[in-house]
Scaffold this active site. Structure first.
Site, PDB file in Angstrom:
ATOM      1  N   TYR A 179       0.826  -1.202   0.000  1.00  0.00           N
ATOM      2  CA  TYR A 179       0.000   0.000   0.000  1.00  0.00           C
ATOM      3  C   TYR A 179       0.866   1.260   0.000  1.00  0.00           C
ATOM      4  CZ  TYR A 179      -3.637   3.243   1.736  1.00  0.00           C
ATOM      5  OH  TYR A 179      -4.505   4.288   1.897  1.00  0.00           O
ATOM      6  N   LYS A 183       0.986   4.043  -2.972  1.00  0.00           N
ATOM      7  CA  LYS A 183       0.643   5.437  -2.721  1.00  0.00           C
ATOM      8  C   LYS A 183       1.809   6.371  -3.054  1.00  0.00           C
ATOM      9  CE  LYS A 183      -3.597   4.914  -1.435  1.00  0.00           C
ATOM     10  NZ  LYS A 183      -4.669   5.342  -2.365  1.00  0.00           N
TER      11      LYS A 183
END
Length: 315
Positions: A179, A183
């Site tokens: 993640y 991002k």
């Protein structure tokens, strides 16, 4: 284009919001509609926040119906934005139904958390695919649309991209290497896109929102006070509406943190310290002499804390 009345700054504009069936995406879609935009609500509709379960038209249809019930214009799209061709059809749907696309808000994402030493290849690939590739796919087709329009019009057109990054990229997140990497990649995609599309009249910015949604239900405890939750998605949506508006024409390639009535503009990375070799190139001993003392006051294994990275005091 003429600026609409302040109460409806997005009047006559068309927006796509991905992941808009629930949580942040839903709040953002409702805000864009409230500001006057026609909205294509995209959500693949899988019930699991890890991307598991059968896809469903329900979440996207519910948000679109809510917009229409309030007097706005909206339609639902249930395609998977991590699929290149389905992302193309999403953009084409907006153009066919409303004549053009003006605003793209990328929000769709999933979580498959695990420590880096335990993460499987699929857990890595799936999160990178939905977040990072999903942002690229829609951006690619929206950008092509704006470039073609600009060429046809002989000048700049109206285009806004708002991408969703995370403080997990800024400050790290031990159990989310996939993640955090996705991002971070989204920020790189945003700044590259901002440079590439500026001459066509298009801006691209990224936000790091902090909100209580099904994606973060086990991160934030329930609020103790009555009234609007300090971490409600409704605190994030106005910034997205603003960045999508004519008023934000000068904001491009920026990263903003937003939550609980606070917006912070993040600076690009700056050099913290510089050391120059006294020789043609550094030796091990010389590096040891300058870098080891520089980090002497930092406990072994400690990384930059969130407050240090962001310069923020407010939780």
């Amino acid at each position: 284009m003429a600026t609409p009345p302040s109460g409806v700054p997005l009047e006559g504009l068309t927006a796509i919001v991905t992941g808009a069936g629930r949580g942040l995406g839903r709040a953002e879609a409702l805000e864009l509609a409230r500001l006057g935009a026609a909205v294509v609500v995209n959500d693949y509709g899988q019930p699991g926040r890890d991307g598991s379960g059968e896809s469903s038209a329900g979440p996207a249809e519910d948000t679109a119906a809510e917009i229409r019930a309030a007097g706005g214009h909206a339609l639902a799209h249930t395609g998977d934005v991590s699929d290149f061709q389905q992302a193309a059809r999403l953009v084409q749907l907006a153009i066919e139904e409303f004549g053009k696309l003006d605003i793209l808000v990328n929000n769709a994402g999933i979580l498959r958390d695990r420590m880096v030493f335990s993460m499987t290849e699929d857990e890595w690939d799936s999160v990178i695919r939905v977040h990072l590739k999903g942002h690229f796919n829609t951006t690619r087709f929206a950008a092509a649309h704006w470039r073609e329009r600009s060429k046809a019009d002989g000048g700049p057109v109206y285009g806004r991209i708002v991408n969703t990054s995370s403080e997990a990229f800024l400050a790290g997140s031990a159990g989310q290497p996939n993640y955090a990497a996705a991002k971070g990649g989204i920020v790189g995609l945003t700044t590259s896109t901002a440079l590439a599309l500026a001459k066509y009249g298009v801006t691209a910015n990224a936000i790091c929102p902090r909100a209580r949604t099904r994606m973060t239900e086990d991160v934030f405890s329930k609020p103790a006070e009555e009234g609007l939750d300090p971490l409600a998605p409704e605190h994030v949506a106005p910034l997205v509406g603003y960045l999508a508006s004519p008023a934000a024409a000068r904001i491009n390639g920026q990263l903003l943190v937003v939550h609980g009535g606070m917006v912070a503009v993040v600076e690009r990375p700056r050099v913290r310290a510089q050391f120059d070799s006294k020789q043609d190139t550094f030796s091990y001993d010389e590096l040891d002499a300058v870098l080891t003392p520089h980090y002497a006051d930092r406990p072994p294994g400690e990384t930059f804390a969130a407050a240090e990275v962001l310069g923020l005091k407010r939780a």
